[in-house]
Design a protein around this motif. Structure first.
Motif, PDB file in Angstrom:
ATOM      1  N   UNK A  51      -7.856 -19.253  28.207  1.00 33.63           N
ATOM      2  CA  UNK A  51      -7.060 -19.623  27.118  1.00 33.63           C
ATOM      3  C   UNK A  51      -5.721 -18.681  26.842  1.00 33.63           C
ATOM      4  N   UNK A  52      -5.707 -17.533  27.558  1.00 39.19           N
ATOM      5  CA  UNK A  52      -4.299 -17.083  27.486  1.00 39.19           C
ATOM      6  C   UNK A  52      -3.271 -17.587  28.280  1.00 39.19           C
ATOM      7  N   UNK A  53      -3.734 -18.415  29.095  1.00 42.05           N
ATOM      8  CA  UNK A  53      -2.582 -18.996  29.919  1.00 42.05           C
ATOM      9  C   UNK A  53      -2.177 -20.389  29.142  1.00 42.05           C
ATOM     10  N   UNK A  54      -2.482 -20.563  28.128  1.00 47.08           N
ATOM     11  CA  UNK A  54      -2.119 -21.708  27.097  1.00 47.08           C
ATOM     12  C   UNK A  54      -1.283 -21.046  25.821  1.00 47.08           C
ATOM     13  N   UNK A  55      -0.186 -21.878  25.382  1.00 44.24           N
ATOM     14  CA  UNK A  55       0.371 -22.947  26.004  1.00 44.24           C
ATOM     15  C   UNK A  55       1.240 -22.695  27.097  1.00 44.24           C
ATOM     16  N   UNK A  56       1.231 -23.692  28.162  1.00 47.15           N
ATOM     17  CA  UNK A  56       2.409 -23.826  29.331  1.00 47.15           C
ATOM     18  C   UNK A  56       3.762 -23.926  28.941  1.00 47.15           C
ATOM     19  N   UNK A 138      -8.603 -27.434  16.078  1.00 48.40           N
ATOM     20  CA  UNK A 138      -8.984 -25.934  16.568  1.00 48.40           C
ATOM     21  C   UNK A 138      -7.986 -24.990  16.221  1.00 48.40           C
ATOM     22  N   UNK A 139      -8.415 -23.687  15.944  1.00 50.01           N
ATOM     23  CA  UNK A 139      -7.313 -22.565  15.623  1.00 50.01           C
ATOM     24  C   UNK A 139      -7.212 -22.087  17.047  1.00 50.01           C
ATOM     25  N   UNK A 140      -8.007 -22.183  17.936  1.00 49.63           N
ATOM     26  CA  UNK A 140      -7.553 -21.584  19.365  1.00 49.63           C
ATOM     27  C   UNK A 140      -8.243 -22.321  20.380  1.00 49.63           C
ATOM     28  N   UNK A 141      -7.803 -22.451  21.535  1.00 43.34           N
ATOM     29  CA  UNK A 141      -8.460 -23.438  22.460  1.00 43.34           C
ATOM     30  C   UNK A 141      -9.828 -22.634  23.168  1.00 43.34           C
ATOM     31  N   UNK A 142     -10.011 -21.465  22.881  1.00 38.02           N
ATOM     32  CA  UNK A 142     -11.133 -20.608  23.286  1.00 38.02           C
ATOM     33  C   UNK A 142     -12.200 -20.421  22.393  1.00 38.02           C
TER      34      UNK A 142
END
Length: 338
Positions: A51-56, A138-142
């Motif tokens: 999830x740290x790699x997003x957003x691209x 969603x609040x975050x993707x992870x």
């Protein structure tokens, strides 16, 4: 006597083999469960690191272009609906662009309990042209999977906005306010009635170009950001895994009730192409059922823009049949003046 002893010995040996197999299988399942408990923290850690790699960063301009094109579509389609009437069936999802509905026997509503009936037309709205598709925000993707008892704890937003939010074009805390502002545009009737034929043609062409931009941008974003769709009820979830809300088949006429059957989503799942019957200039004013094989079809938004005078892209020409023959119309159905 020997046969009886042989049968008893064989049954005893098979029982011992089954018991030994069950014990060994239980040991194997227990060892697998222990292994899963050990690797569970590692799996969760990998999800958080991903999830740290997003957003691209490279996809942020694509999402911003989608939002701009979507805003253009909503405002200009609102203008066209004030000038060109759109009808929808009272019992099914059929839509027709025109003053009078067609007489094709294609109503397949579960309420009327018939497969081939005439439609009962009522005035339509923008939701009949642009089918609304919503998903959980969603609040975050992870974050963890949404459970059934948590289904009311999360807001529902348009799926396109949720995808652009995860792509970095909208802040997660501002998506609800963004949806309220941009989805409820107010345009005065005086400005609409003052448009000339050239202005209408320009508005229609702008909508077609924006529609193609939205679909092209969604195709790019779906290659990067995971999205799911239910195979049975077409529920959309933008995220790495689907939710656990048991909403599939909740209506009485649906055969399946329970959890969703998730698969990879496509562009048509987030921005559906609602295909309608398109009346061409060579067709009769009221389309009859006997000429169903002669008439053309097109997405509802493309049909609306073509009525405004816009030039339709060539990829829709095969279905619209612009130069095709028309049904040899008879006087059995009265002709209504336009």
């Amino acid at each position: 006597m020997a046969n009886w002893r042989h049968k008893m010995w064989r049954s005893l040996s098979s029982f011992q083999e089954a018991s030994s197999y069950s014990t060994t299988s239980s040991r194997i399942n227990k060892s697998k469960a222990d292994d899963l408990r050990k690797i569970r923290p590692m799996i969760l850690r990998r999800i958080e690191n991903r999830a740290k790699d997003y957003p691209i960063k490279e996809t942020v301009p694509v999402a911003e272009e989608i939002l701009k094109a979507r805003k253009i579509i909503l405002s200009n389609v609102t203008v066209l609906l004030k000038l060109f009437p759109v009808l929808t069936c009272k019992f099914c999802s059929e839509v027709f662009v025109g003053k009078e509905g067609h007489l094709l026997q294609t109503c397949r509503s579960y309420i009327r309990r018939g497969n081939n009936r005439l439609h009962e037309w009522v005035p339509g709205s923008i939701n009949d042209i642009l089918v609304p598709v919503e998903s959980y925000h969603l609040h975050n993707i992870s974050q963890g999977v949404i459970r059934h008892q948590q289904r009311f704890d999360y807001d529902r937003v348009p799926a396109i906005l949720e995808l652009c939010c995860q792509a970095g074009a909208i802040h997660p805390e501002e998506i609800l306010q963004y949806s309220k502002i941009h989805d409820n545009l107010q345009i005065s009737d005086e400005d609409i009635m003052s448009l000339s034929a050239g202005d209408l043609k320009y508005v229609g062409a702008t909508v077609v170009m924006a529609w193609e931009k939205v679909r092209a941008g969604l195709k790019k974003l779906l290659l990067v950001y995971p999205s799911k769709v239910c195979k049975r009820c077409k529920e959309v979830h933008v995220g790495p895994s689907g939710h656990k809300a048991r909403l599939c088949g909740v209506f009485k006429y649906e055969s399946w009730r329970g959890t969703h059957y998730w698969e990879k989503a496509s562009v048509n799942d987030l921005a559906p192409e609602k295909v309608v019957w398109h009346r061409r200039p060579q067709d009769p004013v009221v389309l009859v059922d006997e000429g169903r094989s002669y008439y053309g079809q097109a997405p509802a938004i493309v049909s609306l823009c073509s009525h405004a005078g816009a030039i339709v892209p060539l990829k829709y020409a095969c279905k619209m049949k612009p130069q095709g023959l028309s049904f040899p119309f008879t006087n059995s159905v009265p002709i209504h003046e336009t």
